[in-house]
Design a protein around this motif. Structure first.
Motif, PDB file in Angstrom:
ATOM      1  N   GLU A   7     111.478  18.832 135.806  1.00 40.53           N
ATOM      2  CA  GLU A   7     110.590  19.516 136.249  1.00 40.53           C
ATOM      3  C   GLU A   7     110.225  20.392 135.234  1.00 40.53           C
ATOM      4  O   GLU A   7     109.639  20.116 134.173  1.00 40.53           O
ATOM      5  CB  GLU A   7     111.065  19.958 137.541  1.00 40.53           C
ATOM      6  CG  GLU A   7     111.319  19.259 138.543  1.00 40.53           C
ATOM      7  CD  GLU A   7     110.101  19.112 138.907  1.00 40.53           C
ATOM      8  OE1 GLU A   7     109.130  18.934 139.640  1.00 40.53           O
ATOM      9  OE2 GLU A   7     109.766  17.167 139.377  1.00 40.53           O
ATOM     10  N   ASP A   8     110.529  22.119 135.724  1.00 37.54           N
ATOM     11  CA  ASP A   8     109.126  23.130 134.870  1.00 37.54           C
ATOM     12  C   ASP A   8     110.462  23.777 134.353  1.00 37.54           C
ATOM     13  O   ASP A   8     110.221  25.061 133.930  1.00 37.54           O
ATOM     14  CB  ASP A   8     108.927  24.095 135.919  1.00 37.54           C
ATOM     15  CG  ASP A   8     109.371  24.674 136.873  1.00 37.54           C
ATOM     16  OD1 ASP A   8     110.207  23.623 136.980  1.00 37.54           O
ATOM     17  OD2 ASP A   8     109.154  25.826 137.336  1.00 37.54           O
ATOM     18  N   LYS A  47     105.919  20.562 136.514  1.00 35.99           N
ATOM     19  CA  LYS A  47     106.145  20.750 138.054  1.00 35.99           C
ATOM     20  C   LYS A  47     105.910  19.919 139.014  1.00 35.99           C
ATOM     21  O   LYS A  47     104.355  20.029 137.812  1.00 35.99           O
ATOM     22  CB  LYS A  47     106.476  21.943 138.904  1.00 35.99           C
ATOM     23  CG  LYS A  47     106.975  22.334 139.608  1.00 35.99           C
ATOM     24  CD  LYS A  47     106.975  23.029 140.100  1.00 35.99           C
ATOM     25  CE  LYS A  47     108.342  22.837 141.626  1.00 35.99           C
ATOM     26  NZ  LYS A  47     108.688  25.041 141.595  1.00 35.99           N
TER      27      LYS A  47
END
Length: 94
Positions: A7-8, A47
């Motif tokens: 994700e981030d 994300k």
């Protein structure tokens, strides 16, 4: 590096704490503060938002950044110490 963040998240290699002050006084190991500066060694894909689109990461491998003092999770990978943090925990690019 064999590890890819999800994700981030980004993986940071912390820079060493300073050994002495600007005035030339050496700092003992037990008085050194946790470093808050590091270099990014891996970046996640970004994300996914509520529309199902992936948001692009603004950070890239090689960026030197400042991060929060108590941010992230410390991990050991191949004998080296790294820190995994969210992109939002990064305070600034230096």
């Amino acid at each position: 590096m064999k590890v890819k963040p999800m994700e981030d998240r980004v993986i940071l290699k912390s820079m060493e704490a300073q050994e002495k002050t600007a005035g030339g006084i050496f700092i003992p190991d037990n008085a050194k503060e946790k470093p808050q500066k590091g270099e990014i060694v891996a970046v996640g894909p970004g994300k996914v938002n509520e529309k199902g689109e992936r948001n692009a990461m603004t950070l890239k491998v090689g960026d030197k950044v400042l991060y929060g003092k108590y941010s992230g999770t410390e991990v050991t990978i191949d004998g080296a110490e790294y820190l995994i943090v969210r992109e939002s925990d990064v305070l600034a690019v230096v």
